[in-house]
Every structure is written in structure tokens, then in C-alpha cells.
Design a protein around this motif. Structure first.
Motif, mmCIF file in Angstrom:
data_model
loop_
_atom_site.group_PDB
_atom_site.id
_atom_site.type_symbol
_atom_site.label_atom_id
_atom_site.label_comp_id
_atom_site.label_asym_id
_atom_site.label_seq_id
_atom_site.Cartn_x
_atom_site.Cartn_y
_atom_site.Cartn_z
ATOM 1 N N ALA A 10 -13.414 37.466 1.830
ATOM 2 C CA ALA A 10 -13.580 39.223 2.353
ATOM 3 C C ALA A 10 -14.910 39.488 1.903
ATOM 4 O O ALA A 10 -15.722 40.282 2.514
ATOM 5 N N PHE A 18 -17.991 38.204 2.979
ATOM 6 C CA PHE A 18 -18.494 38.808 4.181
ATOM 7 C C PHE A 18 -19.097 40.317 4.264
ATOM 8 O O PHE A 18 -19.939 40.601 5.083
ATOM 9 N N VAL A 19 -18.528 40.930 3.390
ATOM 10 C CA VAL A 19 -18.894 42.424 3.182
ATOM 11 C C VAL A 19 -20.543 42.253 2.492
ATOM 12 O O VAL A 19 -21.289 43.197 2.939
ATOM 13 N N SER A 21 -19.475 46.185 -1.839
ATOM 14 C CA SER A 21 -18.795 45.154 -2.028
ATOM 15 C C SER A 21 -17.684 45.147 -3.307
ATOM 16 O O SER A 21 -16.511 44.885 -3.096
ATOM 17 N N TYR A 38 -14.885 47.550 -2.090
ATOM 18 C CA TYR A 38 -14.017 46.915 -0.916
ATOM 19 C C TYR A 38 -12.938 46.233 -1.893
ATOM 20 O O TYR A 38 -11.858 46.306 -1.662
ATOM 21 N N TYR A 39 -13.553 45.593 -3.063
ATOM 22 C CA TYR A 39 -12.597 44.667 -3.927
ATOM 23 C C TYR A 39 -11.488 45.644 -4.485
ATOM 24 O O TYR A 39 -10.279 45.385 -4.329
ATOM 25 N N VAL A 72 -8.529 44.527 -2.421
ATOM 26 C CA VAL A 72 -8.179 43.188 -2.842
ATOM 27 C C VAL A 72 -7.564 43.178 -4.377
ATOM 28 O O VAL A 72 -6.680 42.778 -4.596
#
Length: 427
Positions: free
Chosen positions: A3, A6-7, A25, A28-29, A33
């Protein structure tokens, strides 16, 4: 990691600046995540730039801008014409030689393009060179800027890996000169093929003496700067500050070409340019923390060592990877992300860390002139008034010449290590 990849890839493809790609990125993690506290973001952003050696970056940028504003470039051009003006393709040769001299002042490829391109590209067009050729040789020569010391990207590499800045600077001389020689040979080929002009008459001794005298102010800057660092008289940060003082002294007192307004504008531009670089460094440090939390370096090392344990094959794979990364990512970000992953593998395979450092840096610096993210191409295009596409096509033979030089220093490590060894940085 899928993922996050992808970002990252999606952000790059839609044209988001690389600093925000890295930041998004990582965010997002941390949000979706990783199970880590969010306050780590602020800590890592701060710690990524909390390094004394990074103070050299704004000072080097400021010194280069002051030198350019003081018209020291003109003195270097005159001296270069004296040295190589009678070689076929004279102005192309002058451009390469000036890039070598100017590399000892700025340490940044874009600064070389801006300073030298504004003088030499119009002059080359006036003598019958095509606009795309004039721009191509100028951007190709700009690769030398971050390789011959001082070098901003070497400061970033030192901060990332702990390698001595002085050793990196010493190791940069031969690779930088090798690239310059490759470009000069290619320029001779095109000069003979296309009938480019050159000077045939000799310059009178008195005129030559005046040219040398005027150029001494410019030539003394890299001597003081690099000599002080390599001799241990002062640190790279102190050297960068001294370079700024020297540039202002030369421009305001000796040459009288710098005004108070010029100095203020140089400080403003240096602040903006430094902020851009340091933002990239901070975001790259944050993203590298994500990679560490996901054990990505260990995974990559396992993949590579499972594929080959031959250091020559490894160097070839690294070159291919870095050439690709140079095309899509800013140099400083690539260094911060990739050096901690690739360097331990190189050491494990018996590659000298200083040799690997220069292979990596030369490779990524070629990315300055390769589309789609070649920043030097974008700097030269408005000066030459030519499209990126035409300029990129004209630059391809020069890029090939630089790749030949890269292969030579990749597989003949002594070319990189000889100067640091002579200066006592390594045994």
C-alpha cells in the motif's frame, strides 16, 4: 509495504513534488499501517535536519550566488578561453573547463547551469552552435559541479552514512576530471563533424597576463575552500561560511560588482533554496524511518545476496538501479533513502565504502540531466529558448560519455581512492 508503494508511486506519477511524496507516504503509514505514536513524526522531522554539518548547505548556496552576482563567472570564462580556446569546438571546451572551475565554488549543478549558461549559451549560439547543442553541453558539464569539491550532496551523504566529508571531497577530484575529459573528447568529435569554430590566432602575452590576473580572484576561492577542508584547518560548515565572506569581499571591495541590493537578494534566494533542500532531507528521513520499521533494508539485502555475491555484478545492479532512481527522484532524497540500504551490502561484499560512495554520487548526479526530473534541463531550457525534448535528445551523446566515465571509475576503484590515500584519509 504494498500500500505504501502504491501511495508513493501514484504521488510521483501525478507530479507531486518529491518532498511531499515522501511525507504523504510516511503519513499514510503512520495513520493506517504502523502502530507507532504519531508524535514520532515531529521527532523524526526535527532530528532529520538537526545536524551541524547541514549548515554548510545554505552557506554553499549563498557563496555560489554571490560569486555569480559578482560576475566572477566572466573571469573564469576568460581564463578557460585562454587554456582551451584553440581546441576544436572552442566554446564547448570552454563550457566544460568552466564547469570544472565553477565546481570548486558552488557544489551544485543547477547553480552551474544558471551561472555559466547565461554567459556561454548565448555566446555559443552567436558563433553558430545550435541552441539545443549549446544547452546540452552546458547541462552535461553541470554534472561535474556536485562531484568536484565542495559538494552539497557529499555533505548530505556524510550526514546519512557518517563518512568523512574531507575523504569524500578528496575522492571527488578524479571522477569529476574524468567526466570533464569524456565531455571534452565528445565535444572534439562534434566539432570536427559539424565544423564548429575555434580560435586560430595566438593571444598576446600582455593580454594573457591580464586575463590570468583577473581570474586569480575566482580561482583562489576553491583553493582556500577545499585546501582548508582537506588540510583540517576548518570544517566544511566553516569553509562554506568563509566562502561567503570571500565572495562578498571579492564582489564588494575587490571587483566592486556587488551592491547592497545584490547581497540582500542573494540571501533571500539562498534561504528559499536551502529550505527546499532541507524539507526534502527532513521528509526523506521520516520516510526512511518507515522503511526501517518495516525491515525493508534487511529484506533488500536478502534479495540481493540471494541473487549474487559477486561484487562486480552487484556494482552493475546498483548502477542500473541508481540511474533509474536519478530519473525519477531528487538526488538528496535518493541518498538518504538508498545509502543506508546499499552501503552495508557493498561493505559485506568487500567494496571500499569510499569507492561505493563516489559510484553512487556520480550515478545519481547524472540524474540531474536525465528526464523527466532532470532539474538542470529545466534550468537551461529558458536560457537557450529550446524545448526539453530537443535538449534531451542533444544531450544523449554526452550522457553516454558520462556513463563510460562512470563504468571506468566503477571497475577501477583506485581512480577514486588514490587521492584520499595520498592525503592520508585512508590507508
Amino acid at each position: 509495504m504494498g500500500a505504501i508503494a502504491f501511495v508513493f508511486t501514484g504521488s510521483v506519477l501525478i507530479g507531486i513534488p518529491i518532498a511531499f511524496v515522501l511525507g504523504l507516504s510516511a503519513l499514510y503509514y503512520f495513520l493506517f499501517v504502523g502502530r507507532v505514536p504519531m508524535d514520532m513524526i515531529g521527532q523524526k522531522l526535527y532530528s532529520g535536519t538537526d545536524n551541524f554539518v547541514l549548515l554548510a548547505i545554505p552557506f554553499f548556496i549563498l557563496a555560489g550566488d554571490l560569486m555569480n552576482r559578482a560576475k566572477i563567472t566572466d573571469a573564469l570564462v576568460g581564463f578557460a578561453k585562454l587554456l582551451v580556446g584553440r581546441i576544436p569546438g572552442a566554446l564547448a571546451q570552454v563550457t566544460v573547463v568552466c564547469s570544472i572551475f565553477f565546481a570548486g565554488i558552488t557544489g551544485a549543478g543547477v547553480a552551474d547551469v544558471a551561472a555559466l549558461g547565461s554567459v556561454l549559451i548565448p555566446a555559443m549560439k552567436k558563433e553558430g552552435y545550435t541552441a539545443e547543442y549549446a544547452a546540452a553541453i552546458t547541462v552535461a558539464g553541470s554534472v561535474i559541479g556536485p562531484i568536484i569539491p565542495p559538494s552539497i550532496i557529499m555533505v548530505v551523504y556524510s550526514m546519512t552514512t557518517g563518512e568523512s566529508v574531507g575523504a569524500l571531497f578528496a575522492a571527488g577530484f578524479v571522477p569529476g576530471l574524468a567526466i570533464g575529459l569524456a565531455l571534452m573528447i565528445m565535444s572534439v568529435y562534434f566539432a570536427i563533424k559539424n565544423g564548429h569554430p575555434r580560435r586560430t590566432e595566438k593571444i598576446p602575452f600582455n593580454e594573457a597576463a591580464v586575463t590570468v590576473r583577473k581570474s586569480l580572484i575566482a580561482l583562489m576561492c576553491p583553493v582556500v575552500l577545499v585546501g582548508g577542508i582537506l588540510s583540517g584547518r576548518f570544517t566544511p560548515t566553516e569553509a562554506a561560511a568563509i566562502a561567503c565572506g570571500y565572495a562578498m569581499l571579492a564582489g564588494v571591495v575587490l571587483l566592486r560588482t556587488l551592491t547592497f541590493r545584490d547581497v540582500v537578494e542573494c540571501f533571500q534566494r539562498a534561504a528559499v533554496s536551502s529550505a527546499v533542500i532541507l524539507l526534502i532531507i527532513a521528509m526523506a528521513g521520516l520516510f526512511s524511518q518507515v522503511l526501517a520499521l518495516e525491515y525493508f533494508p534487511r529484506t533488500v539485502a536478502g534479495w540481493i545476496l540471494g541473487f549474487t555475491q559477486n561484487k562486480y555484478v552487484y556494482l552493475m545492479l546498483v548502477n542500473i538501479l541508481l540511474l533509474f532512481m536519478g530519473m525519477i527522484m531528487e538526488t538528496a532524497a535518493s541518498v538518504i533513502l538508498l545509502a543506508p540500504i546499499l552501503l552495508p551490502i557493498a561493505i559485506q561484499l568487500g567494496i571500499h565504502p569510499l569507492h561505493f560512495a563516489l559510484v553512487m554520487l556520480v550515478n545519481l548526479n547524472i540524474g540531474l540531466i536525465t528526464p523527466p526530473v532532470g532539474v538542470c534541463l529545466f534550468a537551461a531550457a529558458p536560457i537557450a529558448k529550446v524545448s526539453i525534448e530537443k535538449m534531451s535528445k542533444a544531450a544523449m551523446p554526452f550522457i553516454c560519455a558520462e556513463l563510460v566515465a562512470l563504468m571506468i571509475i566503477t571497475y577501477v576503484p583506485e581512480l577514486i581512492l588514490i587521492v584520499p590515500r595520498m592525503m592520508g584519509f585512508i590507508r
